[in-house]
Scaffold this motif. Structure first.
Motif, PDB file in Angstrom:
ATOM      1  N   LEU A 175       1.613   6.573  -7.013  1.00  0.00           N
ATOM      2  CA  LEU A 175       0.622   7.455  -7.396  1.00  0.00           C
ATOM      3  C   LEU A 175       1.029   8.856  -7.286  1.00  0.00           C
ATOM      4  N   LEU A 176       1.704   9.030  -6.227  1.00  0.00           N
ATOM      5  CA  LEU A 176       2.364  10.434  -5.811  1.00  0.00           C
ATOM      6  C   LEU A 176       3.202  10.857  -7.084  1.00  0.00           C
TER       7      LEU A 176
ATOM      8  N   LEU B 229       0.848   4.064  -2.880  1.00  0.00           N
ATOM      9  CA  LEU B 229       0.726   5.602  -2.819  1.00  0.00           C
ATOM     10  C   LEU B 229       2.147   6.250  -3.218  1.00  0.00           C
TER      11      LEU B 229
ATOM     12  N   LEU C 254       0.770  -1.236  -0.087  1.00  0.00           N
ATOM     13  CA  LEU C 254      -0.081   0.069  -0.143  1.00  0.00           C
ATOM     14  C   LEU C 254       0.974   1.273  -0.135  1.00  0.00           C
TER      15      LEU C 254
END
Length: 186
Positions: free
Chosen positions: A47-48, A44, A40
């Motif tokens: 995605l950033l 993240l 996870l």
């Protein structure tokens, strides 16, 4: 302390073998939980990074669109200049400024070497007389009395009225101060 459980028999023993006991299960869950948290967290972070890359691309795209608009405007302005200079009257005026004259009637050579037509030499029409102002008139002195007398009598002016100021004399110094454009390679 509690008594150890009695051994199970039959169907309960088989079910107990399929179901793990409660002791070792907490130790087996720790690596799994760490793996899920790492996945996870990595997702993240990915995605950033993807979001920041898309924003950078968006800024670059808007900058390129602005540059394209500016270059398109410049290209259209240059095209308008080319169009205005390639109009027939502008070409003729520029050719006369360069000393060119209209050509005469053309003559053609046939493949066997005979001349078809009468070649004529191109001659320049006589230049239109443009009176130049006298040095005294440009310095603000009184005009020549002889010119005033002939203008008043009507002999110098075809309409019989006093001669008007030469409109070309006001624009002539401006035209002389601008150098004629040159073509590349000359």
């Amino acid at each position: 302390m509690s008594k150890p459980a009695a051994p199970l028999k039959g169907r309960a023993a088989r079910l107990a073998r399929l179901m793990p006991s409660t002791g070792p299960s907490t130790a087996a869950r720790t690596p799994f939980v760490l793996l899920v948290v790492l996945l996870l967290g990595g997702g993240l972070i990915a995605l950033l990074l993807l979001n920041s890359a898309l924003n950078e691309g968006s800024f670059r795209l808007s900058e390129l669109k602005r540059d394209t608009t500016e270059l398109t405007d410049e290209q259209q302005a240059l095209q308008r200049d080319v169009d205005s200079r390639s109009q027939p009257d502008a070409l003729e005026r520029r050719a006369r400024e360069l000393g060119m004259v209209p050509g005469g009637s053309p003559a053609f050579l046939d493949p066997d070497g005979t001349v078809r037509g009468n070649p004529t030499e191109a001659t320049a029409p006589p230049p239109s007389p443009s009176p130049t102002p006298s040095p005294r008139a440009s310095a603000g002195a009184a005009p020549d009395p002889d010119a005033t007398a002939t203008g008043a009598s009507g002999s110098a002016s075809p309409s019989g009225s006093a001669p008007a100021a030469d409109p070309d004399s006001a624009t002539a110094p401006a035209a002389e101060s601008t150098p004629p454009p040159t073509s590349p390679g000359r």
